[in-house]
Each structure stands twice: as C-alpha cells, then as structure tokens.
Design an enzyme around this catalytic site. Sequence first.
Site, PDB file in Angstrom:
ATOM      1  N   ASP A   1      43.867  35.539  35.274  1.00  0.00           N
ATOM      2  CA  ASP A   1      42.507  35.001  35.221  1.00  0.00           C
ATOM      3  C   ASP A   1      41.527  35.941  35.914  1.00  0.00           C
ATOM      4  OD1 ASP A   1      43.397  34.663  37.790  1.00  0.00           O
ATOM      5  OD2 ASP A   1      42.908  32.535  37.936  1.00  0.00           O
TER       6      ASP A   1
ATOM      7  N   LYS B   1      22.459  36.991  63.196  1.00  0.00           N
ATOM      8  CA  LYS B   1      23.016  36.800  61.847  1.00  0.00           C
ATOM      9  C   LYS B   1      23.842  38.006  61.383  1.00  0.00           C
ATOM     10  CE  LYS B   1      19.308  33.675  60.488  1.00  0.00           C
ATOM     11  NZ  LYS B   1      18.207  33.389  59.534  1.00  0.00           N
TER      12      LYS B   1
ATOM     13  N   ASP C   1      37.336  37.180  39.894  1.00  0.00           N
ATOM     14  CA  ASP C   1      38.318  36.096  39.778  1.00  0.00           C
ATOM     15  C   ASP C   1      37.618  34.916  39.097  1.00  0.00           C
ATOM     16  OD1 ASP C   1      40.113  34.050  40.063  1.00  0.00           O
ATOM     17  OD2 ASP C   1      40.215  34.130  42.245  1.00  0.00           O
TER      18      ASP C   1
END
Length: 350
Positions: A225, A275, A330
Amino acid sequence: MKKIENLKLSVNASIKEALEIIDTGAIRIAIVVDDNEKVLGTITDGDIRRGFLIGLDLTSSIKDLYFKKPTLANINDSKESIIQKALSKKLYQIPIVDDKGRLVDIEDLASLIRVTKRRNRVILMAGGLGTRLRPLTEGIPKPLLKVGNKPILETIIENFAKYGFVNITISVNYKADMIKEYFGDGSNFGVNIDYIEETKRLGTAGALSLLKEKPIEPFFVMNADLLTNINFTHLLDFHSFENAIATMCVREYNYQVPYGVIETDESKIISIKEKPIEKFFVNAGIYALSPQVFEYIPNNEFFDMPTLFEKLIEKELKTISFPLHEYWLDIGRMSDFEQAQSEYFRVFDE
C-alpha cells in the site's frame, strides 16, 4: 564517451548538487575533481544516505562525505583489464584518467556485462483489510485501488521490474481471489508471480514462514500500500555493501512542538526553545533482507517486522537503516489516497 561534464562536482558542492547528478542518469556516481580536472574522489547514493543518518541535509557540503581513495583506470588500459579491476573491487563504475590524473571518461560495468533481469526475490504484503479506507475497500482489496490509472500494486510491480527484479511473491488474504485474478502468473506484466496465502494474521515477518522455497540471495519485502519511486538497485547495493542481515528503509518525520520547550537544571531555567521541530526516522515499510533472517522467524506465528529487527539487534547481528529522500507515501487513510491521486502523474510520469 559519456558526457563527463555532467558527472563532475567540486569539493565544495552540496549534497543536493550531488543527488542531481546521481539521480538523473544511469551512471549512479558523481566524480569530485579539483580546478585542474584531477580526480579527488567519488560520491555515491550510499555515501549520501550515510550523511543523512548523521544529520546532514541537502544543503550540506560533500567535502566530508566523498570517498577520497577511488579506484581509477588509465586511459591506456584495455577494456578487459578495466572489467577485471571493477569485478575484483566489486565496483559498478570506474573513472578513466589520463597520465596526469585528469578525468577523461567513466566506464560503466553494467554496459559491458549487462544483466537485464535479477534473481533477487520481491515479496509484497497485500493481505491487509484496509479498514481505514472504507467504504472504498468494502468490495475490493486496498492494493487493487486505482491511483492514477492503475492499481497501487501494479505500480509497485512495474517499479521493481524497471530495475530488473521480476521474481515476485504476493502474500494475500483479504479478497485474495481478486488479486490473483488480476495479476495471474505475472506474464501480462513482464514478471513471474506466485502467491502465499495467510489463513490467519501473521504479520509482515511471520508471513515469510509460508514461503515454499526460501530465497538463497538477499530479497526485498515491501508493504503493498506504498507508492515510491525509490531506486531498488541502490537499496540492494547498500544492503550488500554494508554486509547487513537486515536493512530497513526509513523516512525522516518532522514534528513541531506547539509550545515553548523549557530546559532546566533542577529549578534553574537553562534555555527556552520556542516551538522547536523534532526530527525522527520512521519505518517506511520497505526492507532488504538476507536469507539468514529465516533462522529467527517462527513458523506460522504472528511476527511483525519490528519484532524481527529487535530480535536481530538482540543477537548483535548487523541491522541498518536506508534513509529515503525519494517520493514515498503510505496510503493508509482517505487523505493519503486523495494526495496520491493528485501527485501520481507528476511522480510516475508515463
């Protein structure tokens, strides 16, 4: 004569520049030269991937990556002696230099002793239920879902065949008859296909225990996949060169922490990173394995690939990673499926 001007790099070139040379031609190597055209070394796909593993990126210089003691041939050497030198050193290409060490050509071993088909087996895992892609997978197995103008699994098989890997085994379970009917023995696709069928869930590594004949050479295992344009020859070369028992393709994954991260020493604040982006390597679902792995796979029991790698690591056997910089996706969720549809023809140009 090759277009050697397109193969040259300066010692201060970037990894991105090296990849542009390696990935756009069949030679699979770049030659590092000085200002007088004298050969300083070579750089390959494997050298670059090792650089990625130590934190380098596309903008990094190649100066600490390239191989500084290359095997060279002189312009006056015979073709037979060049071939013998390449075979003895297990090389695919040898730069040809003049008496002053200046690059004048490059000899490609494959063009001299070309092998169009490789014996290494490809095992594709196509037995999943595809539950996250329902309702699309209610009437069809996920590997047969069309992305672009053909099933995902067909694109995977074509990509392996492009590099000469034509011996394919497909592991099936969910709606197995549909996959068998579509691909048959593989003759319509220029490959040889056989099948193993899981009657119970065995995991990616456990399914290998069902093989009627175990490979005697390094082989590939890949989830059915995935869409990728990886050069599978590069993967096999990397695995063999490193003399590994198992190689896992990995993909860089970046995660940005949505807060300021505080580093402390007891109660004292040492630093504040606003961050920050954390980088990880994640399993890409593509593997090159040596036949010795079968000694560590239980028969007809659930055994996933991460567990196999953990067991090999525990036994202190050589397991390595192969970082991907190529396209990779994916197709696990509906958003991934939609992304694949929008990108397919750009990546897999007919």
